[in-house]
Design a protein around this motif. Structure first.
Motif, mmCIF file in Angstrom:
data_model
loop_
_atom_site.group_PDB
_atom_site.id
_atom_site.type_symbol
_atom_site.label_atom_id
_atom_site.label_comp_id
_atom_site.label_asym_id
_atom_site.label_seq_id
_atom_site.Cartn_x
_atom_site.Cartn_y
_atom_site.Cartn_z
ATOM 1 N N GLU A 51 -12.475 -2.419 -23.190
ATOM 2 C CA GLU A 51 -12.537 -2.820 -24.595
ATOM 3 C C GLU A 51 -11.320 -3.686 -24.933
ATOM 4 O O GLU A 51 -10.198 -3.377 -24.531
ATOM 5 C CB GLU A 51 -12.551 -1.590 -25.504
ATOM 6 N N LEU A 52 -11.541 -4.750 -25.674
ATOM 7 C CA LEU A 52 -10.443 -5.584 -26.155
ATOM 8 C C LEU A 52 -9.987 -5.059 -27.513
ATOM 9 O O LEU A 52 -10.812 -4.652 -28.332
ATOM 10 C CB LEU A 52 -10.888 -7.033 -26.315
ATOM 11 N N GLY A 53 -8.691 -5.087 -27.743
ATOM 12 C CA GLY A 53 -8.155 -4.722 -29.055
ATOM 13 C C GLY A 53 -8.382 -5.847 -30.047
ATOM 14 O O GLY A 53 -8.755 -6.967 -29.694
ATOM 15 N N ARG A 54 -8.113 -5.579 -31.314
ATOM 16 C CA ARG A 54 -8.350 -6.573 -32.363
ATOM 17 C C ARG A 54 -7.527 -7.839 -32.146
ATOM 18 O O ARG A 54 -8.009 -8.953 -32.341
ATOM 19 C CB ARG A 54 -8.074 -5.955 -33.738
ATOM 20 N N GLU A 55 -6.264 -7.692 -31.716
ATOM 21 C CA GLU A 55 -5.430 -8.872 -31.471
ATOM 22 C C GLU A 55 -6.014 -9.740 -30.368
ATOM 23 O O GLU A 55 -5.991 -10.969 -30.457
ATOM 24 C CB GLU A 55 -3.999 -8.454 -31.136
ATOM 25 N N THR A 86 -21.450 -14.658 -31.074
ATOM 26 C CA THR A 86 -20.875 -14.293 -29.781
ATOM 27 C C THR A 86 -20.124 -15.463 -29.176
ATOM 28 O O THR A 86 -20.635 -16.590 -29.148
ATOM 29 C CB THR A 86 -21.993 -13.867 -28.799
ATOM 30 N N VAL A 87 -18.911 -15.203 -28.708
ATOM 31 C CA VAL A 87 -18.158 -16.162 -27.902
ATOM 32 C C VAL A 87 -17.835 -15.490 -26.572
ATOM 33 O O VAL A 87 -17.748 -14.258 -26.499
ATOM 34 C CB VAL A 87 -16.847 -16.630 -28.572
ATOM 35 N N TYR A 88 -17.675 -16.299 -25.531
ATOM 36 C CA TYR A 88 -17.343 -15.714 -24.231
ATOM 37 C C TYR A 88 -16.643 -16.735 -23.350
ATOM 38 O O TYR A 88 -16.741 -17.942 -23.582
ATOM 39 C CB TYR A 88 -18.601 -15.194 -23.529
ATOM 40 N N THR A 89 -15.928 -16.226 -22.376
ATOM 41 C CA THR A 89 -15.324 -17.049 -21.335
ATOM 42 C C THR A 89 -15.798 -16.515 -19.993
ATOM 43 O O THR A 89 -16.126 -15.331 -19.867
ATOM 44 C CB THR A 89 -13.784 -16.996 -21.378
ATOM 45 N N GLU A 90 -15.819 -17.399 -19.012
ATOM 46 C CA GLU A 90 -16.237 -16.984 -17.675
ATOM 47 C C GLU A 90 -15.047 -16.643 -16.792
ATOM 48 O O GLU A 90 -15.145 -15.801 -15.914
ATOM 49 C CB GLU A 90 -17.086 -18.077 -17.035
ATOM 50 N N SER A 114 -15.727 -11.354 -23.681
ATOM 51 C CA SER A 114 -16.622 -11.716 -24.777
ATOM 52 C C SER A 114 -16.191 -11.018 -26.056
ATOM 53 O O SER A 114 -15.585 -9.951 -26.017
ATOM 54 C CB SER A 114 -18.071 -11.358 -24.447
ATOM 55 N N VAL A 115 -16.524 -11.661 -27.177
ATOM 56 C CA VAL A 115 -16.301 -11.079 -28.494
ATOM 57 C C VAL A 115 -17.591 -11.246 -29.285
ATOM 58 O O VAL A 115 -18.194 -12.324 -29.284
ATOM 59 C CB VAL A 115 -15.133 -11.753 -29.244
ATOM 60 N N VAL A 116 -18.003 -10.168 -29.943
ATOM 61 C CA VAL A 116 -19.196 -10.179 -30.788
ATOM 62 C C VAL A 116 -18.754 -9.842 -32.211
ATOM 63 O O VAL A 116 -18.081 -8.838 -32.434
ATOM 64 C CB VAL A 116 -20.249 -9.171 -30.286
ATOM 65 N N VAL A 117 -19.159 -10.703 -33.152
ATOM 66 C CA VAL A 117 -18.839 -10.516 -34.565
ATOM 67 C C VAL A 117 -20.150 -10.304 -35.309
ATOM 68 O O VAL A 117 -21.068 -11.106 -35.198
ATOM 69 C CB VAL A 117 -18.106 -11.742 -35.148
ATOM 70 N N GLY A 126 -14.889 -6.560 -28.656
ATOM 71 C CA GLY A 126 -14.673 -7.421 -27.501
ATOM 72 C C GLY A 126 -14.594 -6.622 -26.222
ATOM 73 O O GLY A 126 -14.272 -5.429 -26.243
ATOM 74 N N ARG A 127 -14.907 -7.316 -25.136
ATOM 75 C CA ARG A 127 -14.850 -6.684 -23.820
ATOM 76 C C ARG A 127 -14.310 -7.657 -22.791
ATOM 77 O O ARG A 127 -14.542 -8.867 -22.881
ATOM 78 C CB ARG A 127 -16.243 -6.237 -23.372
#
Length: 144
Positions: free
Chosen positions: A4-8, A69-73, A78-81, A133-134
């Motif tokens: 899990e990604l933190g808010r920052e 959704t945004v993401y990088t490879e 990824s982040v989902v709003v 985010g993940r």
């Protein structure tokens, strides 16, 4: 297992990325649209361009909760709003400023039979109710 990604970290990825995928629904069907966006640390901003018969416009009107959704490879993240998508009515300058900071501005997709005068240009904001985010592990391809 994803981390899990933190808010920052989510905010950082949203500020780095200039485009993502906006998902809308009419209650029965979904409609996913690649979109440029701006992020000011609170809201996401979009500029929609459409004509009066636009499928996108009808989905915007019927959607209660949008997902972006945004993401990088590399690295895979990824982040989902999720939140409410509404026209910007009070401060279009704020929307324009946020878009100018990180949006990837595509060229207009206007065919020769369409006039720019017949198109609607509107700013919208997505007010987040949830940001998640993940980060994922990278796996090397195995040779067989």
């Amino acid at each position: 297992m994803p981390e899990e990604l933190g808010r920052e970290e989510c905010d950082e990825l949203l500020r780095e990325m200039g485009s993502g995928v906006l998902s809308l629904t009419d209650g029965a069907e979904t409609y996913a649209v690649p979109m440029s966006f701006g992020y000011d640390g609170g809201n996401l901003y979009f500029q929609f361009v459409y004509d009066e018969d636009s499928r996108k416009a009808s989905f915007i009107e019927s959607t209660d909760v949008s997902t972006f959704t945004v993401y990088t490879e590399t690295p895979p993240r990824s982040v989902v709003v999720r939140g409410t998508l509404e026209p910007v009515t009070d401060d279009e300058a704020l929307a324009a400023a946020a878009l100018s900071k990180n949006a990837v501005i595509p060229s207009l997709n206007v065919g020769p039979e369409e006039s720019v005068d017949d198109l609607v240009f509107e700013f919208y904001q997505l007010s987040p109710e949830e940001i998640t985010g993940r980060a994922f592990e990278m796996f090397a391809a195995s040779e067989e």
